[in-house]
Write a protein that holds these residues in place. Structure first.
Motif, PDB file in Angstrom:
ATOM      1  N   VAL A   1       0.861  -1.188   0.000  1.00 56.56           N
ATOM      2  CA  VAL A   1       0.000   0.000   0.000  1.00 56.56           C
ATOM      3  C   VAL A   1       0.900   1.242   0.000  1.00 56.56           C
ATOM      4  N   ILE A   2       0.668   2.119  -0.979  1.00 55.74           N
ATOM      5  CA  ILE A   2       1.519   3.312  -1.118  1.00 55.74           C
ATOM      6  C   ILE A   2       0.671   4.575  -1.027  1.00 55.74           C
ATOM      7  N   LEU A   3       1.145   5.493  -0.206  1.00 56.90           N
ATOM      8  CA  LEU A   3       0.509   6.809  -0.116  1.00 56.90           C
ATOM      9  C   LEU A   3       1.311   7.773  -0.987  1.00 56.90           C
ATOM     10  N   GLY A   4       0.628   8.512  -1.861  1.00 56.12           N
ATOM     11  CA  GLY A   4       1.290   9.528  -2.687  1.00 56.12           C
ATOM     12  C   GLY A   4       0.970  10.905  -2.117  1.00 56.12           C
ATOM     13  N   VAL A   5       1.978  11.779  -2.094  1.00 57.28           N
ATOM     14  CA  VAL A   5       1.812  13.143  -1.572  1.00 57.28           C
ATOM     15  C   VAL A   5       2.337  14.124  -2.618  1.00 57.28           C
ATOM     16  N   GLU A   6       1.501  15.081  -3.010  1.00 52.41           N
ATOM     17  CA  GLU A   6       1.907  16.061  -4.033  1.00 52.41           C
ATOM     18  C   GLU A   6       1.582  17.473  -3.543  1.00 52.41           C
ATOM     19  N   THR A   7       2.636  18.315  -3.458  1.00 50.81           N
ATOM     20  CA  THR A   7       2.426  19.717  -3.051  1.00 50.81           C
ATOM     21  C   THR A   7       3.363  20.656  -3.833  1.00 50.81           C
ATOM     22  N   SER A   8       3.684  20.315  -5.080  1.00 45.98           N
ATOM     23  CA  SER A   8       4.726  21.101  -5.765  1.00 45.98           C
ATOM     24  C   SER A   8       4.271  22.477  -6.212  1.00 45.98           C
ATOM     25  N   CYS A   9       2.958  22.668  -6.365  1.00 47.07           N
ATOM     26  CA  CYS A   9       2.478  23.959  -6.866  1.00 47.07           C
ATOM     27  C   CYS A   9       1.245  24.389  -6.067  1.00 47.07           C
ATOM     28  N   ASP A  10       0.115  24.530  -6.702  1.00 40.57           N
ATOM     29  CA  ASP A  10      -1.055  25.022  -5.956  1.00 40.57           C
ATOM     30  C   ASP A  10      -2.138  23.966  -5.778  1.00 40.57           C
ATOM     31  N   GLU A  11      -1.774  22.694  -5.965  1.00 37.93           N
ATOM     32  CA  GLU A  11      -2.713  21.623  -5.661  1.00 37.93           C
ATOM     33  C   GLU A  11      -2.173  20.806  -4.488  1.00 37.93           C
TER      34      GLU A  11
ATOM     35  N   HIS B   1      -5.344  31.774  -5.427  1.00 37.65           N
ATOM     36  CA  HIS B   1      -4.237  32.402  -6.157  1.00 37.65           C
ATOM     37  C   HIS B   1      -4.729  33.304  -7.278  1.00 37.65           C
ATOM     38  N   SER B   2      -5.957  33.116  -7.692  1.00 38.84           N
ATOM     39  CA  SER B   2      -6.452  33.886  -8.853  1.00 38.84           C
ATOM     40  C   SER B   2      -6.400  35.395  -8.574  1.00 38.84           C
ATOM     41  N   ALA B   3      -6.535  35.776  -7.296  1.00 38.19           N
ATOM     42  CA  ALA B   3      -6.471  37.203  -6.941  1.00 38.19           C
ATOM     43  C   ALA B   3      -5.099  37.779  -7.275  1.00 38.19           C
ATOM     44  N   TYR B   4      -4.057  36.918  -7.290  1.00 36.38           N
ATOM     45  CA  TYR B   4      -2.696  37.383  -7.569  1.00 36.38           C
ATOM     46  C   TYR B   4      -2.323  37.183  -9.039  1.00 36.38           C
ATOM     47  N   GLY B   5      -3.212  36.579  -9.804  1.00 36.98           N
ATOM     48  CA  GLY B   5      -2.939  36.352 -11.224  1.00 36.98           C
ATOM     49  C   GLY B   5      -1.898  35.264 -11.459  1.00 36.98           C
ATOM     50  N   GLY B   6      -1.575  34.507 -10.455  1.00 39.04           N
ATOM     51  CA  GLY B   6      -0.589  33.426 -10.590  1.00 39.04           C
ATOM     52  C   GLY B   6      -0.395  32.804  -9.226  1.00 39.04           C
ATOM     53  N   VAL B   7       0.481  31.796  -9.151  1.00 40.85           N
ATOM     54  CA  VAL B   7       0.666  31.133  -7.857  1.00 40.85           C
ATOM     55  C   VAL B   7       1.592  31.966  -6.963  1.00 40.85           C
ATOM     56  N   TYR B   8       1.122  32.249  -5.767  1.00 41.63           N
ATOM     57  CA  TYR B   8       1.854  33.057  -4.809  1.00 41.63           C
ATOM     58  C   TYR B   8       2.499  32.070  -3.824  1.00 41.63           C
TER      59      TYR B   8
ATOM     60  N   ALA C   1       4.259  31.902  -0.990  1.00 47.57           N
ATOM     61  CA  ALA C   1       4.066  31.889   0.469  1.00 47.57           C
ATOM     62  C   ALA C   1       2.648  31.437   0.823  1.00 47.57           C
ATOM     63  N   LEU C   2       1.699  31.813  -0.015  1.00 47.71           N
ATOM     64  CA  LEU C   2       0.308  31.412   0.197  1.00 47.71           C
ATOM     65  C   LEU C   2       0.150  29.903  -0.059  1.00 47.71           C
ATOM     66  N   ALA C   3       0.804  29.431  -1.122  1.00 49.90           N
ATOM     67  CA  ALA C   3       0.738  27.995  -1.446  1.00 49.90           C
ATOM     68  C   ALA C   3       1.284  27.179  -0.274  1.00 49.90           C
ATOM     69  N   LYS C   4       2.418  27.627   0.264  1.00 51.21           N
ATOM     70  CA  LYS C   4       3.050  26.918   1.391  1.00 51.21           C
ATOM     71  C   LYS C   4       2.091  26.856   2.587  1.00 51.21           C
TER      72      LYS C   4
ATOM     73  N   GLY D   1      10.460  17.460  -6.320  1.00 46.53           N
ATOM     74  CA  GLY D   1      10.728  18.548  -7.247  1.00 46.53           C
ATOM     75  C   GLY D   1      10.483  18.060  -8.661  1.00 46.53           C
ATOM     76  N   PRO D   2      10.502  18.901  -9.655  1.00 45.31           N
ATOM     77  CA  PRO D   2      10.656  20.343  -9.537  1.00 45.31           C
ATOM     78  C   PRO D   2       9.356  20.990  -9.072  1.00 45.31           C
ATOM     79  N   GLY D   3       9.461  22.231  -8.631  1.00 44.96           N
ATOM     80  CA  GLY D   3       8.272  22.943  -8.163  1.00 44.96           C
ATOM     81  C   GLY D   3       8.700  24.105  -7.277  1.00 44.96           C
ATOM     82  N   LEU D   4       7.747  24.628  -6.541  1.00 44.47           N
ATOM     83  CA  LEU D   4       8.036  25.744  -5.636  1.00 44.47           C
ATOM     84  C   LEU D   4       8.640  25.163  -4.354  1.00 44.47           C
TER      85      LEU D   4
END
Ligand code: KG4
Ligand code: ZN
Length: 415
Positions: free
Chosen positions: A15-25, A52-59, A61-64, A138-141
């Motif tokens: 059983v494998i757990l996958g974790v993804e946080t490289s961008c805004d998902e 993030h849409s308020a910033y027109g792109g991925v921000y 510090a907010l993503a983190k 990686g790669p990502g923020l």
């Protein structure tokens, strides 16, 4: 680490757990693996796009911060969704000691994550059976990647499960090989792409042509010199006053243009005849910017609707032509026997139709991601982890860290 636990489970299923946080998902997935087959126990994606849409792109510090807030609630949801399909582990962790051992390190770096983890309800329940954790390194923020990595490390310590670092771009390749019906929870196999294959990876952060000689054996043979395709879509969409992420909105406007017979705006095809496999999309966005400066305006001062449609169609067709030309060239140079298209932009219908046409002409199969795995998700990360599970001993020797600018290659530890 209790090796015997890992080994005994490997003879049956893993059983494998996958974790993804490289961008805004923020995404988690739990899969069960049996030989070459896998089945999805649960898979969830929490998108931050609206924030993030308020910033027109991925921000970043907010993503983190959002990943830190979202991961534990998402894990609760994942475990309760999967509970009827998972077995419990008999292992009982020394919860308090394990949490305390991470306080000094993770607490200051990811306070939201640490707090929600330390107070999480799942700590009171028996440990679920998870044999390994696959996390995007990686790669990502980098600040965003670190949240996922620290989460995986804490869970790994808690559940006595090794943590495997996974390349996000490899995840997109594997994602395109997952059968569309894998989400129905039955045992499925990855599609077998004849090798060598050419992977065209097009996302918000990357535009790459990758020669795939085998799973785990990759060579980047072409890449963007400036903006990624998705980034160019998003910037052009912004110029057309479309919300973030603009790719799907621009594609919709282009579709309306085609339906209504609005001719595409004439735009350049940067580097289409450069002879190499590299891309450049910054100039294309600038061309839209200049054209917008001279474009007809409507009564409220905004860009005229018909012009916006022409620009969207012109932009999409310019991107299509450049990607098609480079894909053709890559096939010619490598003699590839299949095509794998992946990344968020591969959800685009006009682009996919073009790639499918190329595959037909060359009489080779093409593998496209189904809707639920074209954008960022953890199912592709868990599946990549499953393919590398046999190299676990090597993973355990590597130290986990975020690699924001990681390049897909053939890292020794994965082979
Ligand atoms: O792979 P992804 O979800 O995240 C990254 O790793 O970057 O890709 C997101 C990108 C965004 O730029 C988004 O606008 C673009 O994929 N995208 C599209 C479409 N759907 C998503 N671009 C063009 N047409 C689409 N239908
Ligand atoms: Zn991606």
């Amino acid at each position: 680490m209790n090796k015997s636990r890992t080994r005994s489970n490997r003879s049956e299923t893993t059983v494998i757990l996958g974790v993804e946080t490289s961008c805004d998902e923020t995404a988690l997935a739990l899969i069960e693996v049996r030989g070459a087959e896998m089945k999805v126990l649960a898979a969830l994606v929490h998108s931050q796009a609206d924030l993030h849409s308020a910033y027109g792109g991925v921000y970043p510090a907010l993503a983190k911060r959002e990943h830190g807030r979202n991961l534990v609630p998402l894990l609760h949801k994942l475990l309760s969704k999967a509970s009827s399909r998972t077995r419990k582990s008999s292992y009982s962790p020394a919860v308090n000691e394990i949490i305390e051992s991470f306080r000094a390190e993770v607490g200051p770096q990811n306070p939201e994550l640490f707090e929600s983890f330390a107070n999480a309800d799942f700590l009171k329940a028996p440990a679920p059976r998870v044999d390994a954790i696959a996390v995007t390194e990686g790669p990502g923020l980098e600040p965003a990647l670190w949240v996922g990595i620290n989460f995986a490390r804490m869970l790994g310590a808690l559940w006595n499960a090794p943590v495997m670092p996974i390349d996000h771009m490899e995840g997109h390749i594997i994602g395109s090989l997952l059968p569309a019906d894998i989400v129905d929870g039955a045992w499925r196999r990855l599609a077998g792409a004849p090798m060598p294959s050419i992977a065209l990876l097009i996302s918000g952060g990357h535009t790459e042509l990758v020669r795939v000689d085998d799973i785990g054996k990759y060579e980047i043979i072409g890449a963007t010199r400036d903006d990624a395709v998705g980034e160019a879509f998003d910037k052009a969409a912004r110029l057309l006053s479309l919300p973030y992420p603009g790719g799907p909105h621009l594609a919709e406007l282009a579709r309306q243009a085609a339906d209504e017979g609005v001719e595409p705006l004439e735009l350049p095809r940067p580097m289409i005849g450069s002879g190499d496999l590299d891309f450049s999309f910054a100039g294309l966005k600038t061309a839209v910017l200049y054209a917008a400066g001279k474009a007809p305006r409507s009564g409220d001062g905004g860009l005229e609707e018909r012009w916006r449609k022409a620009a969207a169609r012109g932009f999409e067709e310019a991107v299509r032509d450049v990607l098609a030309a480079k894909l053709e060239k890559a096939l010619e140079k490598t003699g590839a026997r299949s095509i794998i298209a992946g990344g968020g932009v591969s959800a685009n219908r006009i682009l996919c139709d073009e790639f499918q046409g190329i595959a037909r002409e060359h009489d080779i199969p093409i593998f496209l991601p189904s809707k639920h795995v074209s954008g960022d998700n953890a199912l592709m990360i868990a599946a990549a982890g499953a393919l590398h599970f046999d190299c676990l001993a090597k993973h355990e020797k590597t130290s986990l860290r975020a690699h924001g600018t990681k390049k897909l290659g053939s890292p020794a530890r994965l082979i």
